[in-house]
Motif scaffolding. Sequence first.
Motif, PDB file in Angstrom:
ATOM      1  N   HIS A   1       0.833  -1.204   0.000  1.00 58.84           N
ATOM      2  CA  HIS A   1       0.000   0.000   0.000  1.00 58.84           C
ATOM      3  C   HIS A   1       0.869   1.256   0.000  1.00 58.84           C
ATOM      4  O   HIS A   1       1.390   1.646   1.042  1.00 58.84           O
ATOM      5  CB  HIS A   1      -0.949   0.023   1.206  1.00 58.84           C
ATOM      6  CG  HIS A   1      -1.821  -1.180   1.296  1.00 58.84           C
ATOM      7  ND1 HIS A   1      -2.794  -1.462   0.356  1.00 58.84           N
ATOM      8  CD2 HIS A   1      -1.854  -2.190   2.190  1.00 58.84           C
ATOM      9  CE1 HIS A   1      -3.388  -2.602   0.686  1.00 58.84           C
ATOM     10  NE2 HIS A   1      -2.834  -3.065   1.780  1.00 58.84           N
TER      11      HIS A   1
ATOM     12  N   CYS B   1      -4.521   5.052  -0.734  1.00 54.94           N
ATOM     13  CA  CYS B   1      -3.531   4.163  -1.320  1.00 54.94           C
ATOM     14  C   CYS B   1      -3.400   4.540  -2.791  1.00 54.94           C
ATOM     15  O   CYS B   1      -4.395   4.789  -3.467  1.00 54.94           O
ATOM     16  CB  CYS B   1      -3.988   2.717  -1.185  1.00 54.94           C
ATOM     17  SG  CYS B   1      -2.841   1.563  -1.959  1.00 54.94           S
TER      18      CYS B   1
ATOM     19  N   HIS C   1      -6.943  -0.461  -5.352  1.00 62.95           N
ATOM     20  CA  HIS C   1      -7.238  -0.424  -3.913  1.00 62.95           C
ATOM     21  C   HIS C   1      -8.015   0.855  -3.576  1.00 62.95           C
ATOM     22  O   HIS C   1      -8.991   0.824  -2.834  1.00 62.95           O
ATOM     23  CB  HIS C   1      -5.948  -0.473  -3.089  1.00 62.95           C
ATOM     24  CG  HIS C   1      -5.218  -1.776  -3.160  1.00 62.95           C
ATOM     25  ND1 HIS C   1      -4.044  -2.015  -2.477  1.00 62.95           N
ATOM     26  CD2 HIS C   1      -5.494  -2.927  -3.838  1.00 62.95           C
ATOM     27  CE1 HIS C   1      -3.628  -3.246  -2.727  1.00 62.95           C
ATOM     28  NE2 HIS C   1      -4.485  -3.816  -3.555  1.00 62.95           N
TER      29      HIS C   1
ATOM     30  N   MET D   1     -10.027   2.256  -0.461  1.00 64.46           N
ATOM     31  CA  MET D   1      -8.915   2.638   0.410  1.00 64.46           C
ATOM     32  C   MET D   1      -8.564   4.121   0.280  1.00 64.46           C
ATOM     33  O   MET D   1      -7.493   4.499  -0.201  1.00 64.46           O
ATOM     34  CB  MET D   1      -7.703   1.770   0.093  1.00 64.46           C
ATOM     35  CG  MET D   1      -6.711   1.721   1.236  1.00 64.46           C
ATOM     36  SD  MET D   1      -5.507   0.437   0.967  1.00 64.46           S
ATOM     37  CE  MET D   1      -5.651  -0.433   2.506  1.00 64.46           C
TER      38      MET D   1
END
Length: 491
Positions: free
Chosen positions: A412, A464, A469, A474
């Motif tokens: 990440h 991220c 993601h 995220m």
Amino acid sequence: MKRCHSQAPWPRPFRASLQIVTLALATTLIACRGKTPVEDPASQARKQLEQELSSAYSMNAPSASAVRSFELTAAPTSVQQFDGRLLDVWAYNDRVPGPILRVRLGESIEVKLHNRLPQPTTIHWHGVRVPNAMDGVPGVTQDRIAPGSTFTYRFTPKDAGTFWFHPHVRSSEQIERGLYGVLIVDDAAPLPYNRDEVWVLDDWRLGPDGQIDPRFVTRHDLAHDGRWGQLVTVNGDANQELVVRPGERIRLRLANTSNGRVYRPDFSELDPRVIAVDGMYARQPLRADGFELAPGNRLDLDVTIPLNAAGRSFPIIDRFTRRPFLLATLRVEGAAVQTPTFAPPSNPRVPIWSRAADLATDVTYVLDARRAGEHGIQWTINGVPWGEHTVTELPHAKWTRVRFQNDSARLHPMHIHGQFFKVIAKNGQPVDEPFFRDTVLLHRRETIDVGMVPLDWGRWMMHCHILEHADSGMMTEIDVREPEQRSPGDQ
Ligand code: C2O
Ligand code: CU
């Protein structure tokens, strides 16, 4: 032992803990009435860290001497890419990478964007400390720019360096299709390098027809480190070869615009120095080996071609994965030039923040996934995806320790808009990275603590930079604002 505070205590980011702080504040105020306030060692230490930063980079943009205007049209087109084949892309001004926008520190920039895509879009100026309204985040700082319409971005950069720009709408598709470009802010007095080169690193996942595979954000991408393509290009070329002359001193700017792929370039005997990371000069020039370039990251290198290298080629190999491959080649040809001598640029004021290690964490972001959403996997921050998130309030100009805790087995690269930060600990061990970043890569189950002094007001994304993601949850927001002055009994 209780101490009296001269100011409101550090506002916690989460609403729940605000209540506790308010309670504590009420108690403290009652206990301290009539006494001279004494500052506790932790807030003294924080003040010192803020002071250490204050000379490292500027709070305000220089007053602008000129305006540079650019026009960008985002549209579907075909380009000769890789080995000359025609590839259907979405591009800025019909090229991938898009044009290099170049201004000098002290100039303003004005970019008129025409959207001729079949989707709404925006431009985000990655790493640039822009006024919040120019940050390009739909629903947070501006409306989506609808197909057929136009939007003008205007700002004055505060920092010289290598930055890039890309859409912030369906990024996993729009960036992958080719929408990205580099923004260079030159120093007010640029150094006399023989060359200043930009290498944009990207990878492409192609379908059997040789075109961009139109299946975006697949379950496979989500279960792994996003979309990794089978073809890696430098400036759109799978066989990038830069022809240089013996003795030349080159400023080489690398930018990773890939959706998910991380690079670890090995320059072997050329042994360049890293002079800037994510646009900002490092405290001193650094060895380049081992540097990982995650999506979003930039690396500026100072490379000198040996005088006796005529006729030689220097391969640059990527070593991030177990299968090293050739990224690009520097081929040396022609008569030697005299190597210019000057000290590599640096920012000796990048703070060491040695006292940071003992200070408490102010904000923790736990990175993980859950089973939910249209693909069966959602990436989460503190257990929730974008949409269910809480905005983290960060007090303006106050030193803050932010912890990223990766509870997952994936990568990440965490990016904060509008701010720079510095890594101060990894897995609990203090470290001094002698440079700022806007994006830091977390490996599986790693915890990284960063220190920052948010100077730029407003609501900014934190997400991220593996775009699959991000697009599956995220992402969250920080809000840089006046420290809250709460009186007892306030909620
Ligand atoms: Cu390049 Cu929100 O990021
Ligand atoms: Cu991620």
